[in-house]
Enzyme design. Structure first.
Site, PDB file in Angstrom:
ATOM      1  CE1 TYR A   1      -0.424  -0.424  -8.313  1.00 44.47           C
ATOM      2  CE2 TYR A   1       1.181  -1.086  -9.879  1.00 44.47           C
ATOM      3  CZ  TYR A   1       0.896  -1.050  -8.493  1.00 44.47           C
ATOM      4  OH  TYR A   1       1.299  -2.281  -7.660  1.00 44.47           O
TER       5      TYR A   1
ATOM      6  CG  HIS B   1       1.279  -4.221  -2.714  1.00 48.32           C
ATOM      7  ND1 HIS B   1       0.271  -3.340  -3.692  1.00 48.32           N
ATOM      8  CD2 HIS B   1       2.481  -4.412  -3.368  1.00 48.32           C
ATOM      9  CE1 HIS B   1       1.083  -3.111  -4.825  1.00 48.32           C
ATOM     10  NE2 HIS B   1       2.071  -3.879  -4.841  1.00 48.32           N
TER      11      HIS B   1
ATOM     12  CB  SER C   1       1.744  -6.694 -13.280  1.00 46.91           C
ATOM     13  OG  SER C   1       2.373  -5.172 -12.927  1.00 46.91           O
TER      14      SER C   1
ATOM     15  CB  THR D   1      -3.419  -2.226  -7.344  1.00 43.31           C
ATOM     16  OG1 THR D   1      -3.219  -3.372  -7.935  1.00 43.31           O
ATOM     17  CG2 THR D   1      -2.583  -2.204  -5.963  1.00 43.31           C
TER      18      THR D   1
ATOM     19  CE  LYS E   1      -2.822  -7.419  -5.942  1.00 42.33           C
ATOM     20  NZ  LYS E   1      -1.729  -6.666  -5.473  1.00 42.33           N
TER      21      LYS E   1
HETATM   22  C1  LIG Z   1       8.202  -8.223  -7.013  1.00 43.35           C
HETATM   23  C2  LIG Z   1       6.429  -7.819  -6.791  1.00 43.35           C
HETATM   24  C3  LIG Z   1       6.032  -6.819  -7.673  1.00 43.35           C
HETATM   25  C4  LIG Z   1       4.755  -6.622  -7.479  1.00 43.35           C
HETATM   26  N1  LIG Z   1       4.161  -5.797  -8.572  1.00 43.35           N
HETATM   27  C5  LIG Z   1       2.584  -5.546  -8.277  1.00 43.35           C
HETATM   28  C6  LIG Z   1       1.940  -4.822  -9.137  1.00 43.35           C
HETATM   29  O1  LIG Z   1       2.562  -4.473 -10.421  1.00 43.35           O
HETATM   30  N2  LIG Z   1       0.666  -4.773  -8.934  1.00 43.35           N
HETATM   31  C7  LIG Z   1       0.207  -5.107  -8.076  1.00 43.35           C
HETATM   32  O2  LIG Z   1      -1.120  -4.733  -7.977  1.00 43.35           O
HETATM   33  N3  LIG Z   1       0.767  -5.789  -7.085  1.00 43.35           N
HETATM   34  C8  LIG Z   1       1.879  -6.232  -7.159  1.00 43.35           C
HETATM   35  N4  LIG Z   1       2.739  -6.636  -6.257  1.00 43.35           N
HETATM   36  C9  LIG Z   1       1.977  -7.328  -5.156  1.00 43.35           C
HETATM   37  C10 LIG Z   1       1.158  -8.566  -5.385  1.00 43.35           C
HETATM   38  O3  LIG Z   1       0.328  -8.514  -6.405  1.00 43.35           O
HETATM   39  C11 LIG Z   1       0.701  -9.386  -4.310  1.00 43.35           C
HETATM   40  O4  LIG Z   1      -0.347  -8.485  -3.656  1.00 43.35           O
HETATM   41  C12 LIG Z   1       1.779  -9.856  -3.119  1.00 43.35           C
HETATM   42  O5  LIG Z   1       2.825 -10.119  -3.793  1.00 43.35           O
HETATM   43  C13 LIG Z   1       1.283 -10.686  -2.347  1.00 43.35           C
HETATM   44  O6  LIG Z   1       2.164 -11.177  -1.143  1.00 43.35           O
HETATM   45  P1  LIG Z   1       3.195 -12.283  -1.411  1.00 43.35           P
HETATM   46  O7  LIG Z   1       4.257 -11.858  -2.191  1.00 43.35           O
HETATM   47  O8  LIG Z   1       3.622 -12.655   0.042  1.00 43.35           O
HETATM   48  O9  LIG Z   1       2.349 -13.555  -1.858  1.00 43.35           O
HETATM   49  C14 LIG Z   1       3.996  -7.102  -6.471  1.00 43.35           C
HETATM   50  C15 LIG Z   1       4.768  -8.044  -5.293  1.00 43.35           C
HETATM   51  C16 LIG Z   1       5.949  -8.285  -5.794  1.00 43.35           C
HETATM   52  C17 LIG Z   1       6.548  -9.402  -4.666  1.00 43.35           C
END
Ligand SMILES: Cc1cc2nc3c(=O)[nH]c(=O)nc-3n(C[C@H](O)[C@H](O)[C@H](O)COP(=O)(O)O)c2cc1C
Length: 382
Positions: A132, A281, A110, A158, A257
Protein backbone atom coordinates in the site's frame (compact mmCIF):
# COMPACT_ATOMS: atom_id res chain seq x y z
CA UNK A 1 -5.70 -37.21 5.74
CA UNK A 2 -4.86 -37.20 9.45
CA UNK A 3 -6.52 -34.54 11.56
CA UNK A 4 -5.81 -33.63 15.14
CA UNK A 5 -7.98 -30.51 15.19
CA UNK A 6 -11.36 -32.07 14.45
CA UNK A 7 -11.66 -29.88 11.36
CA UNK A 8 -12.71 -31.51 8.10
CA UNK A 9 -13.29 -28.44 5.99
CA UNK A 10 -12.67 -24.68 6.02
CA UNK A 11 -16.07 -24.11 7.69
CA UNK A 12 -14.91 -26.22 10.68
CA UNK A 13 -11.76 -24.08 11.00
CA UNK A 14 -13.95 -20.99 10.78
CA UNK A 15 -16.08 -22.14 13.71
CA UNK A 16 -13.00 -22.86 15.80
CA UNK A 17 -11.53 -19.46 14.95
CA UNK A 18 -14.76 -17.71 15.95
CA UNK A 19 -14.75 -19.41 19.36
CA UNK A 20 -11.15 -18.42 20.05
CA UNK A 21 -11.17 -14.74 19.06
CA UNK A 22 -12.68 -11.72 20.80
CA UNK A 23 -15.46 -10.13 18.74
CA UNK A 24 -13.36 -7.14 17.62
CA UNK A 25 -10.61 -9.31 16.14
CA UNK A 26 -13.13 -11.81 14.71
CA UNK A 27 -15.12 -9.10 12.95
CA UNK A 28 -11.94 -7.63 11.49
CA UNK A 29 -11.08 -11.06 10.08
CA UNK A 30 -14.52 -12.03 8.88
CA UNK A 31 -16.63 -9.12 7.85
CA UNK A 32 -17.02 -7.11 4.68
CA UNK A 33 -18.22 -3.52 4.37
CA UNK A 34 -21.49 -1.62 4.84
CA UNK A 35 -24.48 -3.94 4.28
CA UNK A 36 -22.25 -6.86 3.32
CA UNK A 37 -24.05 -7.83 0.14
CA UNK A 38 -20.69 -8.50 -1.48
CA UNK A 39 -19.67 -11.49 0.59
CA UNK A 40 -22.84 -13.38 -0.28
CA UNK A 41 -22.44 -12.36 -3.94
CA UNK A 42 -18.90 -13.78 -4.05
CA UNK A 43 -20.21 -17.11 -2.76
CA UNK A 44 -23.34 -17.12 -4.90
CA UNK A 45 -21.24 -16.53 -8.03
CA UNK A 46 -19.04 -19.57 -7.28
CA UNK A 47 -22.03 -21.72 -6.35
CA UNK A 48 -23.85 -20.81 -9.57
CA UNK A 49 -21.02 -22.36 -11.64
CA UNK A 50 -21.33 -26.10 -12.21
CA UNK A 51 -19.06 -28.78 -13.66
CA UNK A 52 -19.60 -31.24 -16.52
CA UNK A 53 -17.27 -34.16 -15.71
CA UNK A 54 -15.64 -36.44 -18.30
CA UNK A 55 -15.37 -40.17 -17.59
CA UNK A 56 -12.75 -42.86 -18.30
CA UNK A 57 -9.81 -40.48 -18.21
CA UNK A 58 -7.09 -42.17 -16.17
CA UNK A 59 -6.83 -40.09 -13.00
CA UNK A 60 -4.84 -42.42 -10.75
CA UNK A 61 -2.16 -39.74 -10.57
CA UNK A 62 -3.36 -36.16 -10.35
CA UNK A 63 -0.62 -33.52 -10.52
CA UNK A 64 -1.62 -30.23 -8.85
CA UNK A 65 1.77 -28.55 -9.44
CA UNK A 66 1.93 -25.43 -11.56
CA UNK A 67 3.97 -22.29 -12.18
CA UNK A 68 2.76 -19.11 -10.49
CA UNK A 69 4.48 -15.90 -11.59
CA UNK A 70 7.55 -17.90 -12.64
CA UNK A 71 7.83 -20.00 -9.45
CA UNK A 72 7.00 -23.67 -9.07
CA UNK A 73 4.08 -24.14 -6.69
CA UNK A 74 2.68 -27.42 -5.34
CA UNK A 75 -0.86 -26.11 -5.84
CA UNK A 76 -2.48 -23.50 -8.11
CA UNK A 77 -2.95 -21.52 -4.89
CA UNK A 78 -1.17 -18.88 -2.81
CA UNK A 79 -1.82 -17.20 0.53
CA UNK A 80 -3.12 -13.66 -0.07
CA UNK A 81 -1.72 -10.68 1.86
CA UNK A 82 -3.63 -10.02 5.08
CA UNK A 83 -2.91 -7.34 7.67
CA UNK A 84 -3.21 -7.81 11.44
CA UNK A 85 -2.61 -11.58 11.35
CA UNK A 86 -0.49 -10.92 14.42
CA UNK A 87 -3.69 -10.19 16.40
CA UNK A 88 -5.16 -13.57 15.47
CA UNK A 89 -2.14 -15.56 16.65
CA UNK A 90 1.13 -14.58 18.26
CA UNK A 91 3.43 -13.74 15.31
CA UNK A 92 0.65 -14.91 13.01
CA UNK A 93 2.30 -13.64 9.83
CA UNK A 94 5.27 -15.91 10.40
CA UNK A 95 2.97 -18.88 11.05
CA UNK A 96 1.26 -18.23 7.69
CA UNK A 97 4.62 -17.96 5.92
CA UNK A 98 6.00 -21.15 7.49
CA UNK A 99 2.90 -23.21 6.67
CA UNK A 100 2.95 -21.91 3.07
CA UNK A 101 6.64 -22.81 2.70
CA UNK A 102 6.00 -26.34 4.05
CA UNK A 103 3.07 -26.79 1.67
CA UNK A 104 5.19 -25.51 -1.24
CA UNK A 105 2.89 -22.60 -2.09
CA UNK A 106 3.67 -18.86 -2.27
CA UNK A 107 2.98 -16.50 0.62
CA UNK A 108 2.34 -12.80 0.06
CA UNK A 109 3.55 -10.57 2.91
CA UNK A 110 1.16 -7.67 3.62
CA UNK A 111 2.53 -4.17 3.95
CA UNK A 112 0.00 -3.85 6.81
CA UNK A 113 1.77 -6.75 8.54
CA UNK A 114 2.82 -6.32 12.16
CA UNK A 115 6.24 -7.77 11.39
CA UNK A 116 9.22 -6.31 9.58
CA UNK A 117 9.78 -7.76 6.11
CA UNK A 118 13.21 -8.84 7.36
CA UNK A 119 11.49 -11.29 9.76
CA UNK A 120 10.51 -13.40 6.73
CA UNK A 121 14.03 -13.62 5.31
CA UNK A 122 14.87 -16.84 7.13
CA UNK A 123 11.82 -18.74 5.91
CA UNK A 124 12.40 -20.75 2.76
CA UNK A 125 9.71 -20.75 0.17
CA UNK A 126 8.22 -18.42 -2.38
CA UNK A 127 7.85 -14.91 -0.97
CA UNK A 128 5.81 -12.14 -2.50
CA UNK A 129 5.29 -8.65 -1.05
CA UNK A 130 2.12 -6.54 -1.15
CA UNK A 131 2.32 -2.77 -1.12
CA UNK A 132 0.00 0.00 0.00
CA UNK A 133 1.35 3.47 -0.66
CA UNK A 134 2.07 5.68 2.32
CA UNK A 135 1.36 9.40 2.34
CA UNK A 136 5.12 9.87 2.21
CA UNK A 137 5.85 7.97 -1.04
CA UNK A 138 9.52 7.55 -0.19
CA UNK A 139 8.47 5.27 2.69
CA UNK A 140 6.80 2.98 0.16
CA UNK A 141 9.81 2.95 -2.11
CA UNK A 142 12.01 2.21 0.88
CA UNK A 143 9.94 -0.79 1.95
CA UNK A 144 9.94 -2.00 -1.67
CA UNK A 145 13.74 -1.99 -1.61
CA UNK A 146 13.69 -3.92 1.67
CA UNK A 147 11.32 -6.50 0.15
CA UNK A 148 13.73 -6.87 -2.74
CA UNK A 149 16.67 -7.29 -0.35
CA UNK A 150 15.01 -10.27 1.37
CA UNK A 151 14.39 -11.96 -1.98
CA UNK A 152 10.70 -11.34 -2.67
CA UNK A 153 10.02 -12.58 -6.19
CA UNK A 154 6.93 -10.47 -6.84
CA UNK A 155 5.52 -7.09 -5.80
CA UNK A 156 1.72 -6.86 -5.55
CA UNK A 157 0.33 -3.32 -5.58
CA UNK A 158 -3.18 -3.22 -4.14
CA UNK A 159 -5.36 -0.78 -6.05
CA UNK A 160 -8.88 -1.44 -4.82
CA UNK A 161 -8.66 0.80 -1.76
CA UNK A 162 -8.24 4.34 -3.16
CA UNK A 163 -9.86 5.53 0.09
CA UNK A 164 -10.32 3.71 3.41
CA UNK A 165 -13.22 1.25 3.30
CA UNK A 166 -16.39 1.76 5.36
CA UNK A 167 -16.03 -0.88 8.05
CA UNK A 168 -18.48 0.49 10.58
CA UNK A 169 -18.02 -2.45 12.97
CA UNK A 170 -14.36 -1.52 13.48
CA UNK A 171 -15.35 1.82 14.97
CA UNK A 172 -18.15 0.26 17.00
CA UNK A 173 -15.71 -2.27 18.41
CA UNK A 174 -13.00 0.32 19.03
CA UNK A 175 -10.85 -1.72 16.67
CA UNK A 176 -9.81 1.06 14.32
CA UNK A 177 -6.38 2.65 14.25
CA UNK A 178 -5.66 3.62 16.98
CA UNK A 179 -7.19 0.76 18.93
CA UNK A 180 -9.42 2.17 21.69
CA UNK A 181 -10.39 0.26 24.75
CA UNK A 182 -14.08 0.72 25.68
CA UNK A 183 -16.57 -1.04 27.97
CA UNK A 184 -17.72 -3.29 25.15
CA UNK A 185 -14.36 -4.53 23.91
CA UNK A 186 -12.84 -4.75 27.40
CA UNK A 187 -15.55 -7.19 28.56
CA UNK A 188 -15.17 -9.13 25.33
CA UNK A 189 -11.38 -9.36 25.63
CA UNK A 190 -11.64 -10.49 29.24
CA UNK A 191 -14.11 -13.17 28.16
CA UNK A 192 -11.35 -14.65 25.94
CA UNK A 193 -8.55 -15.31 28.43
CA UNK A 194 -6.88 -17.93 26.23
CA UNK A 195 -6.46 -15.39 23.41
CA UNK A 196 -5.44 -12.68 25.88
CA UNK A 197 -2.70 -14.83 27.40
CA UNK A 198 -1.42 -16.56 24.26
CA UNK A 199 -1.45 -13.52 21.96
CA UNK A 200 -1.36 -10.25 23.93
CA UNK A 201 0.35 -11.80 26.96
CA UNK A 202 3.20 -13.14 24.85
CA UNK A 203 3.73 -9.78 23.13
CA UNK A 204 3.81 -8.05 26.51
CA UNK A 205 6.41 -10.53 27.75
CA UNK A 206 8.48 -9.72 24.68
CA UNK A 207 8.41 -5.99 25.41
CA UNK A 208 5.06 -4.63 24.20
CA UNK A 209 2.23 -4.74 21.71
CA UNK A 210 3.08 -5.02 18.02
CA UNK A 211 3.71 -1.82 16.14
CA UNK A 212 3.18 -0.89 12.54
CA UNK A 213 6.14 -2.65 11.04
CA UNK A 214 7.75 -1.67 7.74
CA UNK A 215 8.08 1.96 8.70
CA UNK A 216 11.29 3.77 9.70
CA UNK A 217 11.86 3.53 13.45
CA UNK A 218 10.91 7.18 14.10
CA UNK A 219 7.45 6.75 12.49
CA UNK A 220 6.44 3.50 14.20
CA UNK A 221 3.57 3.53 16.64
CA UNK A 222 1.98 0.87 18.76
CA UNK A 223 -1.43 -0.37 17.51
CA UNK A 224 -3.01 1.43 20.48
CA UNK A 225 -1.80 4.84 19.20
CA UNK A 226 -2.63 6.68 15.98
CA UNK A 227 -0.27 6.89 13.02
CA UNK A 228 2.31 9.68 12.99
CA UNK A 229 2.14 12.29 10.20
CA UNK A 230 3.30 10.81 6.88
CA UNK A 231 2.86 7.25 8.11
CA UNK A 232 -0.76 6.79 6.97
CA UNK A 233 -1.67 4.89 3.82
CA UNK A 234 -2.76 7.33 1.11
CA UNK A 235 -3.83 6.08 -2.28
CA UNK A 236 -6.51 8.55 -3.42
CA UNK A 237 -4.05 10.37 -5.67
CA UNK A 238 -2.49 7.26 -7.24
CA UNK A 239 -2.40 7.19 -11.06
CA UNK A 240 -0.83 4.95 -13.72
CA UNK A 241 2.39 7.05 -13.69
CA UNK A 242 2.96 5.97 -10.06
CA UNK A 243 2.81 2.35 -11.15
CA UNK A 244 5.25 3.13 -13.97
CA UNK A 245 7.63 4.52 -11.33
CA UNK A 246 7.32 1.26 -9.37
CA UNK A 247 7.95 -0.65 -12.59
CA UNK A 248 11.27 1.18 -12.95
CA UNK A 249 12.16 0.51 -9.33
CA UNK A 250 11.18 -3.16 -9.09
CA UNK A 251 13.16 -5.68 -11.14
CA UNK A 252 10.99 -8.69 -10.20
CA UNK A 253 7.43 -9.55 -11.15
CA UNK A 254 4.98 -6.66 -10.77
CA UNK A 255 1.34 -7.55 -10.12
CA UNK A 256 -1.67 -5.24 -9.85
CA UNK A 257 -4.14 -6.50 -7.25
CA UNK A 258 -7.80 -5.56 -7.30
CA UNK A 259 -8.43 -5.34 -11.06
CA UNK A 260 -12.02 -6.09 -12.15
CA UNK A 261 -12.37 -4.11 -15.40
CA UNK A 262 -10.97 -5.41 -18.72
CA UNK A 263 -9.87 -1.87 -19.62
CA UNK A 264 -7.62 -1.73 -16.54
CA UNK A 265 -6.31 -5.22 -17.32
CA UNK A 266 -5.32 -4.10 -20.86
CA UNK A 267 -3.61 -1.02 -19.44
CA UNK A 268 -1.74 -3.24 -16.96
CA UNK A 269 -0.34 -5.23 -19.89
CA UNK A 270 0.65 -2.05 -21.73
CA UNK A 271 2.49 -0.54 -18.77
CA UNK A 272 4.60 -3.68 -18.36
CA UNK A 273 2.95 -5.46 -15.42
CA UNK A 274 3.55 -9.20 -15.14
CA UNK A 275 0.16 -10.05 -13.71
CA UNK A 276 -3.15 -8.93 -12.26
CA UNK A 277 -5.23 -10.26 -9.38
CA UNK A 278 -8.92 -10.26 -10.20
CA UNK A 279 -10.23 -9.45 -6.74
CA UNK A 280 -12.81 -7.41 -4.87
CA UNK A 281 -10.68 -7.63 -1.72
CA UNK A 282 -12.90 -10.39 -0.34
CA UNK A 283 -15.84 -7.92 -0.45
CA UNK A 284 -13.99 -5.67 2.00
CA UNK A 285 -13.63 -2.57 -0.17
CA UNK A 286 -16.76 -1.67 -2.22
CA UNK A 287 -19.85 -3.54 -1.10
CA UNK A 288 -21.69 -3.64 -4.42
CA UNK A 289 -18.68 -4.58 -6.49
CA UNK A 290 -19.05 -7.36 -9.09
CA UNK A 291 -18.03 -10.81 -7.80
CA UNK A 292 -14.42 -11.45 -8.78
CA UNK A 293 -15.25 -14.81 -10.40
CA UNK A 294 -17.89 -13.05 -12.56
CA UNK A 295 -15.33 -10.43 -13.64
CA UNK A 296 -12.68 -13.05 -14.48
CA UNK A 297 -13.68 -14.05 -18.07
CA UNK A 298 -13.55 -10.48 -19.44
CA UNK A 299 -10.16 -9.83 -17.77
CA UNK A 300 -8.77 -13.12 -19.14
CA UNK A 301 -9.95 -12.13 -22.61
CA UNK A 302 -8.44 -8.63 -22.38
CA UNK A 303 -5.09 -9.99 -21.18
CA UNK A 304 -5.03 -12.65 -23.91
CA UNK A 305 -2.39 -14.81 -22.23
CA UNK A 306 0.22 -12.01 -22.25
CA UNK A 307 0.48 -11.78 -18.45
CA UNK A 308 -0.58 -13.92 -15.49
CA UNK A 309 -4.08 -13.75 -14.06
CA UNK A 310 -4.74 -14.74 -10.43
CA UNK A 311 -8.11 -14.65 -8.71
CA UNK A 312 -9.28 -14.29 -5.12
CA UNK A 313 -12.44 -13.35 -3.16
CA UNK A 314 -14.77 -15.97 -1.76
CA UNK A 315 -12.73 -19.17 -2.13
CA UNK A 316 -13.65 -21.69 0.58
CA UNK A 317 -13.29 -25.00 -1.29
CA UNK A 318 -10.83 -26.59 -3.69
CA UNK A 319 -13.63 -26.77 -6.26
CA UNK A 320 -13.72 -22.94 -6.26
CA UNK A 321 -10.06 -22.92 -7.29
CA UNK A 322 -10.75 -25.38 -10.13
CA UNK A 323 -13.65 -23.17 -11.32
CA UNK A 324 -11.31 -20.16 -11.45
CA UNK A 325 -8.77 -22.16 -13.49
CA UNK A 326 -11.53 -23.37 -15.80
CA UNK A 327 -12.42 -19.73 -16.48
CA UNK A 328 -8.82 -18.96 -17.41
CA UNK A 329 -7.03 -17.96 -14.20
CA UNK A 330 -3.46 -19.20 -13.75
CA UNK A 331 -3.98 -19.59 -10.02
CA UNK A 332 -5.97 -18.44 -7.02
CA UNK A 333 -5.33 -16.87 -3.63
CA UNK A 334 -7.07 -17.27 -0.29
CA UNK A 335 -7.33 -14.71 2.50
CA UNK A 336 -9.86 -15.80 5.10
CA UNK A 337 -9.57 -19.58 4.55
CA UNK A 338 -6.01 -19.67 5.88
CA UNK A 339 -6.73 -16.99 8.51
CA UNK A 340 -9.45 -19.25 9.96
CA UNK A 341 -6.79 -21.94 10.27
CA UNK A 342 -4.38 -19.46 11.83
CA UNK A 343 -6.86 -18.20 14.43
CA UNK A 344 -7.98 -21.77 15.20
CA UNK A 345 -4.56 -23.35 15.75
CA UNK A 346 -1.64 -21.22 14.53
CA UNK A 347 0.73 -22.76 12.00
CA UNK A 348 -0.89 -26.20 12.37
CA UNK A 349 -4.26 -24.67 11.51
CA UNK A 350 -2.87 -22.96 8.39
CA UNK A 351 -1.29 -26.27 7.35
CA UNK A 352 -4.66 -27.94 7.87
CA UNK A 353 -6.41 -25.32 5.71
CA UNK A 354 -3.88 -25.77 2.90
CA UNK A 355 -4.03 -29.59 3.16
CA UNK A 356 -7.81 -29.52 2.97
CA UNK A 357 -7.86 -27.16 -0.01
CA UNK A 358 -5.12 -29.18 -1.75
CA UNK A 359 -6.99 -32.46 -1.27
CA UNK A 360 -10.20 -30.86 -2.52
CA UNK A 361 -8.46 -29.47 -5.63
CA UNK A 362 -6.97 -32.87 -6.40
CA UNK A 363 -10.26 -34.71 -5.82
CA UNK A 364 -12.23 -32.25 -7.96
CA UNK A 365 -9.71 -32.61 -10.79
CA UNK A 366 -9.98 -36.41 -10.61
CA UNK A 367 -13.78 -36.27 -10.64
CA UNK A 368 -13.59 -34.10 -13.78
CA UNK A 369 -11.13 -36.43 -15.53
CA UNK A 370 -8.35 -33.84 -15.40
CA UNK A 371 -4.95 -35.20 -14.33
CA UNK A 372 -2.92 -31.98 -14.51
CA UNK A 373 -3.43 -28.25 -14.07
CA UNK A 374 -2.54 -27.47 -17.72
CA UNK A 375 -5.52 -29.44 -19.03
CA UNK A 376 -8.13 -27.56 -16.98
CA UNK A 377 -10.23 -25.35 -19.25
CA UNK A 378 -13.80 -24.18 -19.79
CA UNK A 379 -14.78 -27.60 -21.13
CA UNK A 380 -14.90 -28.68 -17.46
CA UNK A 381 -17.82 -26.34 -16.77
CA UNK A 382 -21.42 -27.39 -17.28
C1 LIG B 1 -8.33 -9.85 7.63
C2 LIG B 1 -7.95 -9.46 6.24
C3 LIG B 1 -6.91 -8.56 6.03
C4 LIG B 1 -6.54 -8.20 4.73
N1 LIG B 1 -5.46 -7.36 4.55
C5 LIG B 1 -5.05 -7.09 3.30
C6 LIG B 1 -3.86 -6.35 3.09
O1 LIG B 1 -3.17 -5.94 4.02
N2 LIG B 1 -3.50 -6.09 1.79
C7 LIG B 1 -4.23 -6.56 0.72
O2 LIG B 1 -3.85 -6.31 -0.43
N3 LIG B 1 -5.33 -7.29 0.90
C8 LIG B 1 -5.75 -7.58 2.15
N4 LIG B 1 -6.85 -8.37 2.33
C9 LIG B 1 -7.55 -8.93 1.15
C10 LIG B 1 -6.92 -10.29 0.75
O3 LIG B 1 -5.63 -10.12 0.24
C11 LIG B 1 -7.77 -11.00 -0.30
O4 LIG B 1 -7.94 -10.16 -1.41
C12 LIG B 1 -9.14 -11.44 0.22
O5 LIG B 1 -9.04 -11.87 1.56
C13 LIG B 1 -9.68 -12.57 -0.63
O6 LIG B 1 -10.97 -12.95 -0.22
P1 LIG B 1 -11.24 -14.19 0.77
O7 LIG B 1 -10.93 -13.69 2.15
O8 LIG B 1 -12.68 -14.45 0.57
O9 LIG B 1 -10.33 -15.32 0.35
C14 LIG B 1 -7.24 -8.74 3.62
C15 LIG B 1 -8.28 -9.65 3.83
C16 LIG B 1 -8.63 -10.02 5.12
C17 LIG B 1 -9.74 -11.03 5.30
Amino acid sequence: MADTLGCWNIADLRRKARARLPLGVWEYLERGVEDESGMARNREAFDRLTFRPRVLRKVDRVDTCTTLLGSESALPLAIAPTGAAGMMWHRGDLALAKAAAKAGVPFCISSASMMDVEAFARIDGIRWFQLYMWENRELSFDVVRRAQAIGCEALFVTLDLPVPPNREYLWRNGFGMPFQLNGRNLADILAHPRWLASVIGRYMLEGGLPRQANLPEELRQSVVRGAKPGALFKQDDLVWEDIARLRELWPGKLVLKGVLHPGDASQAVEMGADGVVVSNHGARSLDHSVAAIDALPSVVEAVGGRISVLLDSGIRRGSDVVKALALGADGAMVGRATLYGLAAAGEAGVTRALDLLGAEISRTMAMLGLASVEVIDSDALG
